[in-house]
Design a protein around this motif. Structure first.
Motif, PDB file in Angstrom:
ATOM      1  N   THR A   1       0.841  -1.199   0.000  1.00 31.96           N
ATOM      2  CA  THR A   1       0.000   0.000   0.000  1.00 31.96           C
ATOM      3  C   THR A   1       0.876   1.249   0.000  1.00 31.96           C
ATOM      4  N   ILE A   2       0.867   1.971  -1.105  1.00 29.77           N
ATOM      5  CA  ILE A   2       1.632   3.215  -1.207  1.00 29.77           C
ATOM      6  C   ILE A   2       0.721   4.371  -0.814  1.00 29.77           C
ATOM      7  N   PHE A   3       1.081   5.080   0.242  1.00 31.05           N
ATOM      8  CA  PHE A   3       0.307   6.232   0.695  1.00 31.05           C
ATOM      9  C   PHE A   3       0.518   7.420  -0.238  1.00 31.05           C
ATOM     10  N   ILE A   4       1.776   7.692  -0.598  1.00 26.16           N
ATOM     11  CA  ILE A   4       2.094   8.754  -1.544  1.00 26.16           C
ATOM     12  C   ILE A   4       3.426   8.429  -2.194  1.00 26.16           C
TER      13      ILE A   4
ATOM     14  N   LEU B   1      -5.815  16.063   2.992  1.00 27.35           N
ATOM     15  CA  LEU B   1      -6.304  14.685   3.027  1.00 27.35           C
ATOM     16  C   LEU B   1      -7.783  14.659   2.651  1.00 27.35           C
ATOM     17  N   ASP B   2      -8.188  13.609   1.940  1.00 28.96           N
ATOM     18  CA  ASP B   2      -9.596  13.466   1.608  1.00 28.96           C
ATOM     19  C   ASP B   2     -10.358  12.834   2.772  1.00 28.96           C
ATOM     20  N   ILE B   3     -11.630  12.563   2.584  1.00 34.86           N
ATOM     21  CA  ILE B   3     -12.475  12.060   3.652  1.00 34.86           C
ATOM     22  C   ILE B   3     -12.035  10.680   4.152  1.00 34.86           C
ATOM     23  N   ASP B   4     -11.316   9.933   3.309  1.00 35.46           N
ATOM     24  CA  ASP B   4     -10.811   8.614   3.687  1.00 35.46           C
ATOM     25  C   ASP B   4      -9.399   8.657   4.261  1.00 35.46           C
TER      26      ASP B   4
ATOM     27  N   ASN C   1      -6.720   9.819   2.664  1.00 39.00           N
ATOM     28  CA  ASN C   1      -5.716   9.694   1.607  1.00 39.00           C
ATOM     29  C   ASN C   1      -5.319  11.069   1.089  1.00 39.00           C
ATOM     30  N   PRO C   2      -4.084  11.234   0.622  1.00 37.13           N
ATOM     31  CA  PRO C   2      -3.649  12.549   0.149  1.00 37.13           C
ATOM     32  C   PRO C   2      -4.351  12.966  -1.140  1.00 37.13           C
TER      33      PRO C   2
END
Length: 224
Positions: free
Chosen positions: A28-31, A80-83, A85-86
């Motif tokens: 899982t790549i966050f950014i 960050l979005d609602i989940d 994530n960037p």
């Protein structure tokens, strides 16, 4: 190529020096900012790359530090979005300073509960080619060799500079540092490990209450 590990809200963020941040596992790549970051192996194994990140505890954004393609220590802000994530299109450069030597960037970021602000460590970025040491860490008009507030302008340093044409910075928490590679805060104390000269390393411990009393940044002494 592991460079840092952070835990935020029970999630583990693993920073790869080449520009990727993994969240909780290697799949899982966050950014991924590798396209913006200098690859240190392509640049003769200097100290470039992805350095640090820190989240705002109540607002939906984080800061990330790295060297851009022009060898500048760079800090970008991402929402960050609602989940959680960037928002990749939200990236905003909020700090940038060039480093021709490609060493001693530091780039460590933390969220300070004491000051309610982000703190950025900036290294001295190598030696002055015209002398054994650089005057930048002691120069209160320069960002190099410092710990900086990212948002607040609450410091009142004395003017120490070879060129007195500009006023001292009002975002300094500490100066006179060589390459402060991390900071740790516990209650009202700040712990700052720093790279010493040749065979010596040091750990600096300061009482942050003293800054609130005087508004004078802490002097750590480098290069003297």
């Amino acid at each position: 190529s592991l460079n840092n590990v952070y835990i935020y809200k029970n999630d583990i963020y693993v920073l790869d020096v080449f520009g990727k941040v993994f969240k909780n596992n290697k799949e899982t790549i966050f950014i991924d900012i590798s396209s913006e970051t200098i690859n240190r192996f392509d640049e003769g194994r200097r100290e470039t790359g992805l350095f640090s990140m820190a989240f705002h505890p109540t607002e939906n954004y984080f800061l990330i530090s790295f060297t851009n393609k022009e060898s500048c220590l760079t800090v970008k802000k991402y929402t960050l979005d609602i989940d959680g994530n960037p928002n990749l299109n939200s990236g905003e450069v909020i700090f940038k300073v060039p480093n021709t030597a490609q060493i001693h960037f530091s780039g460590s970021l933390i969220w300070s509960e004491y000051f309610q602000d982000f703190l950025l460590n900036v290294g001295d970025m190598g030696l002055n080619p015209n002398s054994e040491y650089s005057s930048d860490p002691l120069d209160t008009t320069s960002p190099k060799g410092k710990i900086l507030f990212m948002n607040k302008k609450i410091s009142s340093p004395d003017l120490l500079a070879l060129n007195n044409s500009t006023p001292p910075r009002n975002d300094l928490l500490a100066f006179g540092l060589r390459n402060p590679w991390r900071s740790f805060e516990y209650k009202n104390y700040l712990f700052v490990p720093d790279v010493g000269l040749k065979s010596d390393e040091e750990l600096n411990i300061v009482d942050l209450n003293n800054f609130n009393t005087t508004k004078k940044p802490y002097l750590f002494g480098w290069p003297h």
